[in-house]
Design a protein around this motif. Structure first.
Motif, PDB file in Angstrom:
ATOM      1  N   ALA A 247      -5.994   4.870   1.871  1.00  0.00           N
ATOM      2  CA  ALA A 247      -5.553   3.580   1.318  1.00  0.00           C
ATOM      3  C   ALA A 247      -5.506   2.509   2.400  1.00  0.00           C
ATOM      4  N   MET A 248      -5.054   2.843   3.574  1.00  0.00           N
ATOM      5  CA  MET A 248      -5.027   1.871   4.662  1.00  0.00           C
ATOM      6  C   MET A 248      -6.445   1.473   5.072  1.00  0.00           C
ATOM      7  N   ASP A 249      -7.356   2.407   5.080  1.00  0.00           N
ATOM      8  CA  ASP A 249      -8.757   2.078   5.391  1.00  0.00           C
ATOM      9  C   ASP A 249      -9.333   1.126   4.347  1.00  0.00           C
ATOM     10  N   GLU A 250      -9.011   1.371   3.079  1.00  0.00           N
ATOM     11  CA  GLU A 250      -9.544   0.525   2.009  1.00  0.00           C
ATOM     12  C   GLU A 250      -9.050  -0.919   2.139  1.00  0.00           C
ATOM     13  N   ARG A 251      -7.817  -1.111   2.576  1.00  0.00           N
ATOM     14  CA  ARG A 251      -7.261  -2.459   2.705  1.00  0.00           C
ATOM     15  C   ARG A 251      -7.509  -3.055   4.090  1.00  0.00           C
ATOM     16  N   GLY A 252      -8.177  -2.287   4.969  1.00  0.00           N
ATOM     17  CA  GLY A 252      -8.466  -2.809   6.302  1.00  0.00           C
ATOM     18  C   GLY A 252      -7.256  -2.919   7.194  1.00  0.00           C
ATOM     19  N   ILE A 253      -6.231  -2.136   6.921  1.00  0.00           N
ATOM     20  CA  ILE A 253      -5.016  -2.142   7.739  1.00  0.00           C
ATOM     21  C   ILE A 253      -5.159  -1.051   8.801  1.00  0.00           C
TER      22      ILE A 253
ATOM     23  N   VAL B 236       0.838  -1.204   0.000  1.00  0.00           N
ATOM     24  CA  VAL B 236       0.000   0.000   0.000  1.00  0.00           C
ATOM     25  C   VAL B 236       0.872   1.253   0.000  1.00  0.00           C
ATOM     26  N   LEU B 237       1.924   1.259   0.807  1.00  0.00           N
ATOM     27  CA  LEU B 237       2.842   2.403   0.848  1.00  0.00           C
ATOM     28  C   LEU B 237       3.473   2.644  -0.515  1.00  0.00           C
ATOM     29  N   GLU B 238       3.906   1.571  -1.165  1.00  0.00           N
ATOM     30  CA  GLU B 238       4.514   1.710  -2.487  1.00  0.00           C
ATOM     31  C   GLU B 238       3.506   2.222  -3.508  1.00  0.00           C
ATOM     32  N   ARG B 239       2.275   1.667  -3.444  1.00  0.00           N
ATOM     33  CA  ARG B 239       1.253   2.083  -4.407  1.00  0.00           C
ATOM     34  C   ARG B 239       0.896   3.561  -4.239  1.00  0.00           C
ATOM     35  N   VAL B 240       0.734   4.020  -3.002  1.00  0.00           N
ATOM     36  CA  VAL B 240       0.402   5.429  -2.766  1.00  0.00           C
ATOM     37  C   VAL B 240       1.552   6.338  -3.201  1.00  0.00           C
ATOM     38  N   SER B 241       2.797   5.928  -2.933  1.00  0.00           N
ATOM     39  CA  SER B 241       3.957   6.728  -3.338  1.00  0.00           C
ATOM     40  C   SER B 241       4.018   6.875  -4.854  1.00  0.00           C
ATOM     41  N   GLU B 242       3.855   5.785  -5.576  1.00  0.00           N
ATOM     42  CA  GLU B 242       3.860   5.839  -7.034  1.00  0.00           C
ATOM     43  C   GLU B 242       2.670   6.638  -7.563  1.00  0.00           C
ATOM     44  N   GLU B 243       1.555   6.552  -6.871  1.00  0.00           N
ATOM     45  CA  GLU B 243       0.348   7.270  -7.277  1.00  0.00           C
ATOM     46  C   GLU B 243       0.570   8.775  -7.246  1.00  0.00           C
ATOM     47  N   ILE B 244       1.185   9.261  -6.166  1.00  0.00           N
ATOM     48  CA  ILE B 244       1.474  10.700  -6.081  1.00  0.00           C
ATOM     49  C   ILE B 244       2.521  11.085  -7.116  1.00  0.00           C
ATOM     50  N   TYR B 245       3.529  10.232  -7.299  1.00  0.00           N
ATOM     51  CA  TYR B 245       4.613  10.541  -8.229  1.00  0.00           C
ATOM     52  C   TYR B 245       4.104  10.669  -9.663  1.00  0.00           C
ATOM     53  N   LYS B 246       3.141   9.838 -10.044  1.00  0.00           N
ATOM     54  CA  LYS B 246       2.644   9.849 -11.422  1.00  0.00           C
ATOM     55  C   LYS B 246       1.481  10.820 -11.620  1.00  0.00           C
ATOM     56  N   ASP B 247       0.963  11.393 -10.552  1.00  0.00           N
ATOM     57  CA  ASP B 247      -0.129  12.349 -10.657  1.00  0.00           C
ATOM     58  C   ASP B 247       0.379  13.633 -11.325  1.00  0.00           C
ATOM     59  N   GLU B 248      -0.306  14.082 -12.382  1.00  0.00           N
ATOM     60  CA  GLU B 248       0.135  15.265 -13.119  1.00  0.00           C
ATOM     61  C   GLU B 248       0.195  16.505 -12.226  1.00  0.00           C
ATOM     62  N   GLU B 249      -0.669  16.566 -11.237  1.00  0.00           N
ATOM     63  CA  GLU B 249      -0.697  17.737 -10.365  1.00  0.00           C
ATOM     64  C   GLU B 249       0.535  17.825  -9.470  1.00  0.00           C
ATOM     65  N   TRP B 250       1.141  16.668  -9.153  1.00  0.00           N
ATOM     66  CA  TRP B 250       2.251  16.640  -8.219  1.00  0.00           C
ATOM     67  C   TRP B 250       3.566  16.215  -8.852  1.00  0.00           C
ATOM     68  N   ASN B 251       3.539  15.666 -10.035  1.00  0.00           N
ATOM     69  CA  ASN B 251       4.754  15.133 -10.641  1.00  0.00           C
ATOM     70  C   ASN B 251       5.815  16.204 -10.860  1.00  0.00           C
ATOM     71  N   GLY B 252       5.391  17.445 -11.150  1.00  0.00           N
ATOM     72  CA  GLY B 252       6.363  18.514 -11.404  1.00  0.00           C
ATOM     73  C   GLY B 252       7.210  18.876 -10.202  1.00  0.00           C
ATOM     74  N   PHE B 253       6.768  18.494  -9.005  1.00  0.00           N
ATOM     75  CA  PHE B 253       7.539  18.793  -7.803  1.00  0.00           C
ATOM     76  C   PHE B 253       8.619  17.747  -7.531  1.00  0.00           C
ATOM     77  N   PHE B 254       8.490  16.574  -8.136  1.00  0.00           N
ATOM     78  CA  PHE B 254       9.428  15.484  -7.851  1.00  0.00           C
ATOM     79  C   PHE B 254      10.698  15.637  -8.674  1.00  0.00           C
ATOM     80  N   LEU B 255      11.836  15.365  -8.055  1.00  0.00           N
ATOM     81  CA  LEU B 255      13.127  15.342  -8.747  1.00  0.00           C
ATOM     82  C   LEU B 255      13.580  13.919  -9.051  1.00  0.00           C
ATOM     83  N   GLU B 256      13.103  12.958  -8.285  1.00  0.00           N
ATOM     84  CA  GLU B 256      13.416  11.538  -8.494  1.00  0.00           C
ATOM     85  C   GLU B 256      12.201  10.699  -8.148  1.00  0.00           C
ATOM     86  N   ALA B 257      12.229   9.445  -8.586  1.00  0.00           N
ATOM     87  CA  ALA B 257      11.156   8.523  -8.222  1.00  0.00           C
ATOM     88  C   ALA B 257      11.218   8.229  -6.723  1.00  0.00           C
TER      89      ALA B 257
END
Length: 394
Positions: free
Chosen positions: A334-340, A272-293
């Protein structure tokens, strides 16, 4: 007349003289207008307008007269004689003093005008920080230089020997220097801060590892001005700054952490942590702020109340605050959705020989769930304002 005019205008020194007299005339005009603006609130409107017209005509006629004398056109008797008298008057101490004051006023306003036109980029980067910082420092330095040169020239025009005065001032300055070592230290420290670009206007810094943190609002050779989270302004002499922690130099990092209970499936939580991290990284609204994956660090701590998972985001300076807030929102959903389950307070109470464990939990009826929550679209966009540093007054 026309032939004489052509002959005179063929000489380069005539054009240089006309140019210099035009600069002096404009300086006197601006000086007079400044004085008129000072007294206009106490005058009636017709009188104020009349004084402006009279002063403008006086300057124009005066410059034409001086220009006629500089071009040496004796065939224009009225203007030529008037120009000769004006030139003679400005050779006196009073005339020279007026010219010096007028030229100093022009130089002062010119420095301010140029400074206002130097506008740094809207985007936060080292170039904009450097421009904004040097802009204020250079402007103040030039204005001090203009004031010193004007005072020395004015004293010379009044017949006071400025050389002996400067010698006396230098001795006095040497004596004051021994008693004002902290001031000298402030100036030298400020000079190296600017020279090495240690930090600048717009940076977020923490001074001496203490509670004085904030955004740099002003920086000159003597002091650094910080604006704290609660709006308090801290004015710190540069000589008292031993260490500086800069939170916005070149790049920043989001330490994205989340705790889960010991009963949770850690492998699933890491996914879940990996999925959320990649989700923000690939989001067009936030991708411009990232310098690395995003970098997944995995399980970083086994705390008393839960297991800590961590990822790292390398981002643009000063964007870590907003990205961190958005990550917190998305990881919770995301944690709520997976019941964690994210840890809640737990306390153990012992009665005699048998411990009684008390856990604070929510009932299924009141427990928040993922219903109606959209992880990828925030109802309120996180602000780019910074987070308060640890121990900072808020």
């Amino acid at each position: 007349m026309w032939e004489q005019l052509q002959t005179q205008f063929a000489k380069p020194q005539v054009w240089i003289g006309l140019g210099l007299t035009l600069v002096v005339a404009y300086a006197l005009y601006r000086f007079g207008r400044t004085l008129l603006r000072r007294i206009e609130p106490h005058l009636s409107r017709p009188l104020s307008l009349g004084l402006r017209v009279v002063w403008t005509l006086t300057v124009v006629v005066g410059w034409l007269s001086v220009a006629t004398h500089v071009a040496y056109l004796p065939n224009v008797p009225v203007l030529f004689d008037l120009g000769q008298d004006i030139m003679g008057g400005f050779r006196n101490s009073a005339g020279q003093t007026v010219v010096i004051v007028a030229l100093a006023l022009i130089a002062w306003n010119f420095v301010g005008l140029v400074s206002r036109r130097v506008v740094p980029d809207q985007e936060f980067n080292r170039r904009s920080v450097r421009v904004q910082t040097l802009k204020g420092a250079v402007e103040s330095t030039l204005k001090v230089a203009i004031a010193i040169v004007s005072v020395i020239a004015g004293l010379q025009a009044l017949g006071i020997n400025a050389n002996s005065l400067l010698a006396g001032v230098s001795v006095l300055g040497l004596a004051v220097g021994f008693g004002a070592q902290s001031l000298v230290r402030d100036v030298f420290t400020g000079f190296f801060i600017l020279l090495e670009d240690q930090y600048g206007v717009g940076d977020v810094i923490t001074v001496n590892g203490g509670v004085l943190s904030g955004g740099v609002e002003k920086l000159n050779l003597r002091v650094t001005t910080l604006r704290a989270m609660d709006g308090t302004v801290h004015i710190i002499p540069n000589g008292q700054i031993n260490t500086v922690s800069v939170s916005s130099k070149d790049w920043s990092r989001v330490v994205a952490t989340v705790d889960v209970t010991y009963n949770a499936n850690v492998d699933e939580a890491l996914k879940v942590l990996e999925r959320v991290s990649e989700e923000i990284y690939k989001d067009e609204e936030w991708n411009g702020f990232f310098l690395e994956a995003p970098e997944q660090q995995g399980v970083t701590q086994l705390a008393p109340d839960g297991v800590t998972l961590r990822a790292l985001f390398k981002v643009q300076p000063k964007s870590q605050y907003a990205i961190g807030r958005e990550f917190n929102r998305r990881i919770k959903i995301a944690m709520d959705e997976r019941g964690i389950e994210i840890p809640s307070p737990q306390r153990g109470v012992t009665f005699g020989d048998r411990p009684l464990e008390i856990r604070l939990v929510r009932s299924p009826e009141t427990r928040g769930g993922p219903e109606g929550q959209d992880r990828t679209h925030a109802p309120v966009k996180p602000a780019l304002t910074r987070e308060p540093e640890e121990g900072e007054l808020t």
